[in-house]
Design a protein around this motif. Sequence first.
Motif, PDB file in Angstrom:
ATOM      1  N   ALA A 169      -2.047  -9.428 -76.394  1.00  0.00           N
ATOM      2  CA  ALA A 169      -2.699  -8.224 -75.868  1.00  0.00           C
ATOM      3  C   ALA A 169      -3.919  -8.647 -75.051  1.00  0.00           C
ATOM      4  CB  ALA A 169      -3.107  -7.313 -77.031  1.00  0.00           C
ATOM      5  N   PRO A 170      -4.507  -7.723 -74.293  1.00  0.00           N
ATOM      6  CA  PRO A 170      -5.675  -8.071 -73.479  1.00  0.00           C
ATOM      7  C   PRO A 170      -6.813  -8.603 -74.340  1.00  0.00           C
ATOM      8  CG  PRO A 170      -4.806  -5.929 -72.833  1.00  0.00           C
ATOM      9  CD  PRO A 170      -4.097  -6.316 -74.086  1.00  0.00           C
ATOM     10  N   PRO A 171      -7.637  -9.513 -73.803  1.00  0.00           N
ATOM     11  CA  PRO A 171      -8.808  -9.988 -74.538  1.00  0.00           C
ATOM     12  C   PRO A 171      -9.755  -8.816 -74.860  1.00  0.00           C
ATOM     13  CG  PRO A 171      -8.384 -11.338 -72.589  1.00  0.00           C
ATOM     14  CD  PRO A 171      -7.498 -10.142 -72.487  1.00  0.00           C
ATOM     15  N   ASN A 172     -10.520  -9.000 -75.935  1.00  0.00           N
ATOM     16  CA  ASN A 172     -11.529  -8.021 -76.368  1.00  0.00           C
ATOM     17  C   ASN A 172     -10.918  -6.714 -76.865  1.00  0.00           C
ATOM     18  OD1 ASN A 172     -13.607  -9.824 -75.525  1.00  0.00           O
ATOM     19  ND2 ASN A 172     -13.268  -9.127 -73.414  1.00  0.00           N
ATOM     20  N   ALA A 173      -9.628  -6.738 -77.178  1.00  0.00           N
ATOM     21  CA  ALA A 173      -8.992  -5.549 -77.735  1.00  0.00           C
ATOM     22  C   ALA A 173      -9.108  -5.573 -79.260  1.00  0.00           C
ATOM     23  CB  ALA A 173      -7.527  -5.485 -77.323  1.00  0.00           C
ATOM     24  N   SER A 174      -8.825  -4.453 -79.873  1.00  0.00           N
ATOM     25  CA  SER A 174      -8.734  -4.351 -81.325  1.00  0.00           C
ATOM     26  C   SER A 174      -7.262  -4.131 -81.662  1.00  0.00           C
ATOM     27  CB  SER A 174      -9.574  -3.188 -81.843  1.00  0.00           C
ATOM     28  OG  SER A 174      -9.382  -3.011 -83.231  1.00  0.00           O
ATOM     29  N   VAL A 175      -6.679  -5.070 -82.441  1.00  0.00           N
ATOM     30  CA  VAL A 175      -5.247  -5.040 -82.710  1.00  0.00           C
ATOM     31  C   VAL A 175      -5.030  -5.011 -84.217  1.00  0.00           C
ATOM     32  CG1 VAL A 175      -3.034  -6.201 -82.367  1.00  0.00           C
ATOM     33  CG2 VAL A 175      -4.795  -6.340 -80.594  1.00  0.00           C
ATOM     34  N   SER A 176      -4.112  -4.181 -84.672  1.00  0.00           N
ATOM     35  CA  SER A 176      -3.805  -4.098 -86.099  1.00  0.00           C
ATOM     36  C   SER A 176      -2.348  -3.705 -86.285  1.00  0.00           C
ATOM     37  CB  SER A 176      -4.710  -3.082 -86.801  1.00  0.00           C
ATOM     38  OG  SER A 176      -4.500  -1.781 -86.273  1.00  0.00           O
ATOM     39  N   VAL A 177      -1.890  -3.818 -87.529  1.00  0.00           N
ATOM     40  CA  VAL A 177      -0.523  -3.445 -87.896  1.00  0.00           C
ATOM     41  C   VAL A 177      -0.584  -2.529 -89.094  1.00  0.00           C
ATOM     42  CG1 VAL A 177       1.655  -4.292 -88.861  1.00  0.00           C
ATOM     43  CG2 VAL A 177       0.582  -5.526 -86.979  1.00  0.00           C
ATOM     44  N   ASN A 178       0.129  -1.421 -89.009  1.00  0.00           N
ATOM     45  CA  ASN A 178       0.295  -0.542 -90.159  1.00  0.00           C
ATOM     46  C   ASN A 178       1.663  -0.800 -90.777  1.00  0.00           C
ATOM     47  OD1 ASN A 178      -2.191   0.865 -89.875  1.00  0.00           O
ATOM     48  ND2 ASN A 178      -1.322   1.984 -88.139  1.00  0.00           N
ATOM     49  N   LEU A 179       1.657  -1.178 -92.065  1.00  0.00           N
ATOM     50  CA  LEU A 179       2.885  -1.473 -92.780  1.00  0.00           C
ATOM     51  C   LEU A 179       2.840  -0.746 -94.112  1.00  0.00           C
ATOM     52  CD1 LEU A 179       5.544  -3.146 -92.879  1.00  0.00           C
ATOM     53  CD2 LEU A 179       4.231  -4.896 -94.087  1.00  0.00           C
ATOM     54  N   ALA A 180       3.773   0.185 -94.306  1.00  0.00           N
ATOM     55  CA  ALA A 180       3.757   1.017 -95.517  1.00  0.00           C
ATOM     56  C   ALA A 180       2.388   1.670 -95.629  1.00  0.00           C
ATOM     57  CB  ALA A 180       4.127   0.194 -96.739  1.00  0.00           C
ATOM     58  N   ASN A 181       1.638   1.377 -96.696  1.00  0.00           N
ATOM     59  CA  ASN A 181       0.353   2.045 -96.897  1.00  0.00           C
ATOM     60  C   ASN A 181      -0.842   1.140 -96.629  1.00  0.00           C
ATOM     61  OD1 ASN A 181       1.524   4.504 -97.730  1.00  0.00           O
ATOM     62  ND2 ASN A 181       1.905   3.633 -99.765  1.00  0.00           N
ATOM     63  N   GLN A 182      -0.632   0.059 -95.903  1.00  0.00           N
ATOM     64  CA  GLN A 182      -1.768  -0.827 -95.638  1.00  0.00           C
ATOM     65  C   GLN A 182      -1.900  -1.123 -94.154  1.00  0.00           C
ATOM     66  OE1 GLN A 182      -1.470  -5.049 -96.797  1.00  0.00           O
ATOM     67  NE2 GLN A 182       0.566  -4.612 -97.614  1.00  0.00           N
ATOM     68  N   THR A 183      -3.140  -1.446 -93.763  1.00  0.00           N
ATOM     69  CA  THR A 183      -3.442  -1.815 -92.381  1.00  0.00           C
ATOM     70  C   THR A 183      -3.876  -3.272 -92.360  1.00  0.00           C
ATOM     71  OG1 THR A 183      -4.113   0.439 -91.805  1.00  0.00           O
ATOM     72  CG2 THR A 183      -4.874  -1.342 -90.381  1.00  0.00           C
ATOM     73  N   ILE A 184      -3.229  -4.074 -91.499  1.00  0.00           N
ATOM     74  CA  ILE A 184      -3.530  -5.506 -91.394  1.00  0.00           C
ATOM     75  C   ILE A 184      -4.178  -5.745 -90.038  1.00  0.00           C
ATOM     76  CG2 ILE A 184      -2.575  -7.832 -91.438  1.00  0.00           C
ATOM     77  CD1 ILE A 184      -0.335  -5.153 -92.684  1.00  0.00           C
ATOM     78  N   ALA A 185      -5.399  -6.240 -90.051  1.00  0.00           N
ATOM     79  CA  ALA A 185      -6.086  -6.557 -88.799  1.00  0.00           C
ATOM     80  C   ALA A 185      -5.547  -7.862 -88.229  1.00  0.00           C
ATOM     81  CB  ALA A 185      -7.586  -6.668 -89.042  1.00  0.00           C
ATOM     82  N   LEU A 186      -5.280  -7.876 -86.923  1.00  0.00           N
ATOM     83  CA  LEU A 186      -4.861  -9.101 -86.237  1.00  0.00           C
ATOM     84  C   LEU A 186      -6.041  -9.641 -85.450  1.00  0.00           C
ATOM     85  CD1 LEU A 186      -1.272  -8.217 -84.907  1.00  0.00           C
ATOM     86  CD2 LEU A 186      -2.038  -8.808 -87.211  1.00  0.00           C
TER      87      LEU A 186
END
Length: 584
Positions: free
Chosen positions: A134-151
């Motif tokens: 993804a572009p630099p300086n972005a905020s990226v995360s993953v939602n899986l079931a009931n949790q959010t994982i920061a990338l």
Amino acid sequence: MKNFLGLVILGCILTSSIALAEPSLIVIFPQTNYQTSAQKIFFLGTAPPDGQVLINSKPITRSKAGHFSPSFPLQLGENLFTVRHDNQELQIKVTRLTTVPELPQGLAFAKDSLTPASDIARLPGELICFSAIAPPNASVSVNLANQTIALSPQPQQAQLPSNLAALTGQNQPHAQSSVGNYKGCTTVATAADLGQPQFQLTLNGKTITQPGSGKIQILSRAQLPVSEVTADAGVARTGPSTDYSRLTPLPKGTRATVTGREGEWLRLDYGAWINSQETRILPGAIPPQTIIRSVGYRQLPGATEIVFPLQVPVPVSVQQSEQALALTLYNTTAQTDIIRLDDDPLISRLDWQQVAPEQVKYTFNLKKAQQWGYKLRYDGTTLVLALRHPPKIGNTRHKPLANFKIVLDPGHGGKESGASGPTGYLEKDVNLVVSKLLRDELVKEGATVVMTREDDKEVSLAERQAIISQEEPCIALSIHHNSLPDDGDAEKTKGFAAFWYQPQAHNLAMFLHNYVIKKLGRPDYGVFWDNLALTRPTAAPSVLLELGFMSNPDEFEQIVNPEEQKKIANAIAQGIAEWFMSVR
């Protein structure tokens, strides 16, 4: 071993050997519109020896016969080359592709950058990792079931070259920018079907969400599926794709618990991965476990068979070393008190140990360092290991190879043309010529020779392997002529090389390599351990020989010289006879 699909003559593509009415400028490789990720590329071709050949107005070096193979650097994108000789001119375009993922513009993920890219299954508590570009300086995360994982953005890492880099000596890693590369991991403690992860990207106050390509499942340890190998020799690997290294093949009927999945690949309980197309799932089966008590032994003409009675067919691995062969049974517990092993032509002693709670290792200490082949199979639930006895080597000087069977494999054939020389002469043709000369020399020495092909026909790699397994020769040799990856230095790279994979073939490969180089004064390209189809057979010591480089202008002239072909065939035959005498 590079395949050149055709040759360019004044913009026309030919696919057969050349019969020209008048002298012409020929470029065999690269063809126009060729694409590569290499930083440079060599041009392979020929022209009448009089006059100069210019590439982009630069004179190039040629052999006495007019052949050439200079290298030129490539810029990213399109590279235009003009090849000129007298009044003839060729235009060739080569496009260099980037190996660095392209960063997206604006609020978006890079195409095909979200991982996992396929459905995966893991055990409870195992790491599940995600990545995105993804572009630099972005905020990226993953939602899986009931949790959010920061990338998180990743620091710079090294990029490894391909395995082919070992052939050019350019196998050092180089730094690769990780700008825009985001990664993160999590664990899940209980069995569940978690579905598709949802990737979220926020940049400059704007947010997008994109589903991942693969679904995620957490397996229940109490209900793990059991697979059975349906292929004759299931290909076990260190990871979930053909990019990963091979392990000992699993005999047909092998059963193992599946502890993970990735796409069509299954992870088995002892750590190896296998393609699901080579297996079937056994409904309702519990995880395979076995005990082993007695170990059987029987001598057959030419082989000793060791018989391992088991309750179920479990995974196995084989390791050869100097004067020893070790067989490991997984998911196995020993209850062994007695093993009978009489005086044997091959085995001096059999040792065993429980090296791990469910892992038993049997070590066969051998009387001689040279091993002559083995076969592994399941008869029902009984594992049978057949160890071949040494051949009876005679002392006759007139027929030193009497009663020896040798398989000769002329590489390629039919549609599989192999490499090409600067004139368009194909590797498959010269392989057959030299193989027939070698066959004749071996027959003069008393050998029985089996050829995998005797004319220009296509023989699959599996068929060639099957011939070795069925014929059970003393040795097997595959005859080839070499070429280079795109970025190889074709002008300077030449020489004779030997390739081996199974340890039982190492001594033969080294001996023939050294013998031919010393006897003929040929350049030395080296001895390589290489995972090739014709070095993998276990039924006999199997070696692949690369007799010289089709891509080297000077060596090519030697390769097509009938007198030099006779010399190398004679040298290889003499080397084989000398090797047999050295290991008797």
